[in-house]
Design an enzyme around this catalytic site. Sequence first.
Site, PDB file in Angstrom:
ATOM      1  N   CYS A  83       2.555  -4.741   6.504  1.00 19.15           N
ATOM      2  CA  CYS A  83       2.414  -4.638   5.441  1.00 19.15           C
ATOM      3  C   CYS A  83       3.791  -3.943   4.710  1.00 19.15           C
ATOM      4  CB  CYS A  83       1.305  -3.630   5.235  1.00 19.15           C
ATOM      5  SG  CYS A  83      -0.144  -4.321   5.543  1.00 19.15           S
ATOM      6  N   HIS A  95       0.850  -1.394   0.128  1.00 19.01           N
ATOM      7  CA  HIS A  95      -0.093   0.054   0.045  1.00 19.01           C
ATOM      8  C   HIS A  95       0.869   1.138  -0.275  1.00 19.01           C
ATOM      9  CE1 HIS A  95       0.845   0.658   4.105  1.00 19.01           C
ATOM     10  NE2 HIS A  95       0.297  -0.686   4.580  1.00 19.01           N
TER      11      HIS A  95
END
Length: 166
Positions: free
Chosen positions: A141, A123
Amino acid sequence: MTFLRAILVLLSLSVLASCGSNKFQTYNGPEVTRVVVLKSARQVQLWHHDRVLKAYKAGLGFAPEGHKYREGDGRTPEGTYMIDRRNPKSQFHLSIGVSYPNLADRKRADLMGFAPGGDIFIHGRGKTYKPDAPFDWTAGCIAVTDEEIEEIYAMVKDGTPISILP
């Protein structure tokens, strides 16, 4: 004359508004056949068969060493997964999902008495990112800039394999 001036101003504003950034890019180049994340190099690579098309500097989980074993450990998983979903309304600008946990991850966590965690994405930074934050700041992440995730989002299709290497 005032009416004509008003029309010209409105026309100019509409032209300027259409020049605004669109986070949804298009991509017509070679197919991305694999995503490779090199944790030690903090790098995301987009591959077309045997060559790297693009490479990006990346931040990882706040505890970047080692494989993710359980929810909340701050680690980025290691292994081979798939890009399995996308979130155009991500709080981190745009995001593409990684299919963690796989069956082996779930079994390992179960044997240890933990939940394996999930919701692992590549992301952007989004509005909540603080420029003075540590480089490895996510909960597990893989983070790139907002501009870079726009490019990755356009280039990488669901079903693309992703290898996350130590």
